[in-house]
Design an enzyme around this catalytic site. Sequence first.
Site, PDB file in Angstrom:
ATOM      1  N   HIS A  24       7.673 -56.747-148.583  1.00 27.34           N
ATOM      2  CA  HIS A  24       8.477 -57.377-149.638  1.00 27.34           C
ATOM      3  C   HIS A  24       7.867 -58.699-150.111  1.00 27.34           C
ATOM      4  O   HIS A  24       8.585 -59.655-150.403  1.00 27.34           O
ATOM      5  CB  HIS A  24       9.916 -57.644-149.165  1.00 27.34           C
ATOM      6  CG  HIS A  24      10.674 -56.401-148.815  1.00 27.34           C
ATOM      7  ND1 HIS A  24      11.962 -56.415-148.358  1.00 27.34           N
ATOM      8  CD2 HIS A  24      10.328 -55.110-148.868  1.00 27.34           C
ATOM      9  CE1 HIS A  24      12.374 -55.187-148.137  1.00 27.34           C
ATOM     10  NE2 HIS A  24      11.396 -54.382-148.444  1.00 27.34           N
ATOM     11  N   HIS A  78      20.662 -46.868-142.606  1.00 26.63           N
ATOM     12  CA  HIS A  78      20.237 -47.662-143.768  1.00 26.63           C
ATOM     13  C   HIS A  78      19.202 -46.846-144.528  1.00 26.63           C
ATOM     14  O   HIS A  78      18.294 -46.277-143.930  1.00 26.63           O
ATOM     15  CB  HIS A  78      19.641 -48.966-143.235  1.00 26.63           C
ATOM     16  CG  HIS A  78      19.071 -49.900-144.247  1.00 26.63           C
ATOM     17  ND1 HIS A  78      19.526 -50.004-145.534  1.00 26.63           N
ATOM     18  CD2 HIS A  78      18.059 -50.814-144.135  1.00 26.63           C
ATOM     19  CE1 HIS A  78      18.816 -50.928-146.174  1.00 26.63           C
ATOM     20  NE2 HIS A  78      17.927 -51.428-145.351  1.00 26.63           N
ATOM     21  N   GLU A  80      16.926 -47.782-146.806  1.00 20.79           N
ATOM     22  CA  GLU A  80      15.619 -48.305-147.213  1.00 20.79           C
ATOM     23  C   GLU A  80      14.516 -47.465-146.562  1.00 20.79           C
ATOM     24  O   GLU A  80      14.631 -47.012-145.420  1.00 20.79           O
ATOM     25  CB  GLU A  80      15.481 -49.793-146.849  1.00 20.79           C
ATOM     26  CG  GLU A  80      14.321 -50.416-147.587  1.00 20.79           C
ATOM     27  CD  GLU A  80      14.333 -51.948-147.620  1.00 20.79           C
ATOM     28  OE1 GLU A  80      15.175 -52.570-146.951  1.00 20.79           O
ATOM     29  OE2 GLU A  80      13.476 -52.501-148.331  1.00 20.79           O
ATOM     30  N   ASP A  82      11.756 -47.648-145.143  1.00 23.63           N
ATOM     31  CA  ASP A  82      11.118 -47.836-143.834  1.00 23.63           C
ATOM     32  C   ASP A  82      11.933 -47.169-142.724  1.00 23.63           C
ATOM     33  O   ASP A  82      11.432 -46.978-141.619  1.00 23.63           O
ATOM     34  CB  ASP A  82      10.876 -49.330-143.520  1.00 23.63           C
ATOM     35  CG  ASP A  82      12.022 -50.240-143.879  1.00 23.63           C
ATOM     36  OD1 ASP A  82      12.941 -49.806-144.597  1.00 23.63           O
ATOM     37  OD2 ASP A  82      12.007 -51.401-143.450  1.00 23.63           O
ATOM     38  N   HIS A 144      21.296 -54.835-144.344  1.00 20.27           N
ATOM     39  CA  HIS A 144      20.606 -55.595-145.343  1.00 20.27           C
ATOM     40  C   HIS A 144      20.915 -55.159-146.785  1.00 20.27           C
ATOM     41  O   HIS A 144      20.711 -55.913-147.731  1.00 20.27           O
ATOM     42  CB  HIS A 144      19.108 -55.449-145.002  1.00 20.27           C
ATOM     43  CG  HIS A 144      18.072 -55.744-145.968  1.00 20.27           C
ATOM     44  ND1 HIS A 144      16.983 -54.955-146.172  1.00 20.27           N
ATOM     45  CD2 HIS A 144      17.936 -56.803-146.798  1.00 20.27           C
ATOM     46  CE1 HIS A 144      16.187 -55.504-147.062  1.00 20.27           C
ATOM     47  NE2 HIS A 144      16.744 -56.621-147.461  1.00 20.27           N
ATOM     48  N   ASP A 163      18.521 -53.163-139.404  1.00 22.35           N
ATOM     49  CA  ASP A 163      17.695 -54.341-139.697  1.00 22.35           C
ATOM     50  C   ASP A 163      18.127 -55.604-138.930  1.00 22.35           C
ATOM     51  O   ASP A 163      17.296 -56.490-138.676  1.00 22.35           O
ATOM     52  CB  ASP A 163      17.737 -54.658-141.197  1.00 22.35           C
ATOM     53  CG  ASP A 163      16.764 -53.807-142.008  1.00 22.35           C
ATOM     54  OD1 ASP A 163      15.758 -53.342-141.449  1.00 22.35           O
ATOM     55  OD2 ASP A 163      17.002 -53.620-143.216  1.00 22.35           O
ATOM     56  N   TYR A 191      11.817 -63.281-139.641  1.00 17.39           N
ATOM     57  CA  TYR A 191      12.505 -62.107-140.186  1.00 17.39           C
ATOM     58  C   TYR A 191      13.833 -62.522-140.820  1.00 17.39           C
ATOM     59  O   TYR A 191      14.172 -62.104-141.928  1.00 17.39           O
ATOM     60  CB  TYR A 191      12.729 -61.105-139.052  1.00 17.39           C
ATOM     61  CG  TYR A 191      13.290 -59.796-139.482  1.00 17.39           C
ATOM     62  CD1 TYR A 191      12.464 -58.728-139.825  1.00 17.39           C
ATOM     63  CD2 TYR A 191      14.666 -59.594-139.554  1.00 17.39           C
ATOM     64  CE1 TYR A 191      12.987 -57.515-140.217  1.00 17.39           C
ATOM     65  CE2 TYR A 191      15.197 -58.389-139.943  1.00 17.39           C
ATOM     66  CZ  TYR A 191      14.356 -57.354-140.273  1.00 17.39           C
ATOM     67  OH  TYR A 191      14.868 -56.149-140.670  1.00 17.39           O
ATOM     68  N   HIS A 222      13.406 -52.716-136.325  1.00 21.70           N
ATOM     69  CA  HIS A 222      12.044 -53.272-136.350  1.00 21.70           C
ATOM     70  C   HIS A 222      11.814 -54.074-135.071  1.00 21.70           C
ATOM     71  O   HIS A 222      12.656 -54.891-134.683  1.00 21.70           O
ATOM     72  CB  HIS A 222      11.855 -54.249-137.517  1.00 21.70           C
ATOM     73  CG  HIS A 222      11.923 -53.626-138.872  1.00 21.70           C
ATOM     74  ND1 HIS A 222      10.930 -52.804-139.381  1.00 21.70           N
ATOM     75  CD2 HIS A 222      12.858 -53.700-139.844  1.00 21.70           C
ATOM     76  CE1 HIS A 222      11.262 -52.417-140.602  1.00 21.70           C
ATOM     77  NE2 HIS A 222      12.435 -52.946-140.900  1.00 21.70           N
TER      78      HIS A 222
HETATM   79 FE1  FEO Z   1      16.187 -53.029-145.140  1.00 19.66          FE
HETATM   80 FE2  FEO Z   1      13.920 -52.491-142.584  1.00 19.66          FE
HETATM   81  O1  FEO Z   1      14.838 -52.101-144.197  1.00 19.66           O
END
Ligand code: FEO
Length: 396
Positions: A24, A78, A80, A82, A144, A163, A191, A222
Amino acid sequence: MEPVEIKKGIYWVGAVDWDLRNFHGYATHSGTTYNAYLIIDEKIVLVDNVKTGFFDEMLSRIRQVVDPSKIDYIVSNHTEMDHSGSILELIKIAPNAKVVASPQGEKALKRHFKKEMNFQVVKTGDSIPIGKRTLKFLLMPMVHWPDSMATYIPEEKLLLPNDAFGQHIASASRFDDEVGWDVLFREASKYYATIVMPFGEQVKKALSDVSPFEIDMIGPSHGIIWRSYIPKIVESYVKWSANATQKKALIVYYSMWGSTEKIAYALREGLEKKGIPVTIRNLEVADVSDVLTDLLESRMVLIGSPTVNAGIFPPVSNLLSFIKGLKPKNRIGFAFGSYGWSGQAVKEIEGILKSLGWGMPIEGTNLVYVPDDDELRSASGTGEKLGEILKNDGGM
Ligand code: FEO
């Protein structure tokens, strides 16, 4: 890497991305991981999956534990990419699996993948029995994205909050005590500063919602799994989400010919005379993500730029653009810089910091061309005044 049994019958089967250097727009010097968790019970559950390109790595780990076609539930905490990027490949292999998602998660998955899935939509308080264990769900909108949720397994005291509590760190280790608090604190700070900071109010609510839960392990999506430093990372999130800071100053600047830099160091001298710890960052070499990490706990932030083309020099504008989006609150700001003939940058920086609601107790230092000794003494005096203000400040 083998699958890692994090609790009896529960495995980390995610992927380690050693090469990731940008997420990002933020530098990720240490890579990252995409964590997925496989639960073996009467029903077989996979919580979250991995970014496209890492599916085979995850699949080979799942296969070492169980036939992936037997997966009953794919929980998507989530959307997203990833964490959901491999969902279509998974569904091909486990066609009978239900996809468990929040109401916003269902919508987002449909928008991302343009495909109907066998959805089971859940909301806060819903649970799915899977045998000896139960999956409980807690919606955590904006931690997130609007769709974000956590999965909690009460029988295991295990929270899988996606996240939240993450860090971008690639490692052969999976647990916090194998890496050490100091390294993890910096990565978790970075982070939070770069990904989570705008959502402090939502983080506060999520922390309050999970406070009744018994938790002895937190598996974020993560980085490293928390088992030994849970009180420390939760305390850090409480502090960060409240915009609590320390009485220290961050000076960040870019200098074209050294004049703005001279002012930066004169300000530092003054602040240090008053006993204020100062971090100083030159944007010619410092990465924005490191600067924002320093900003996370700094009560006072001094930003310097020369005036170029009647405005702020672009690397400083870039930093300010990130700061405007991340919306750190409860800070004391100060602007400084040098100019040749027009000098707009300092006023523009002041305007941006005021728009964030920061206190701006002293007018910025804006000097023509190269500062002389008197001007530098004056800038150092301004640093001392700022130091006094910070020492006497009653903010958090
Ligand atoms: Fe909001 Fe690790 O994705």
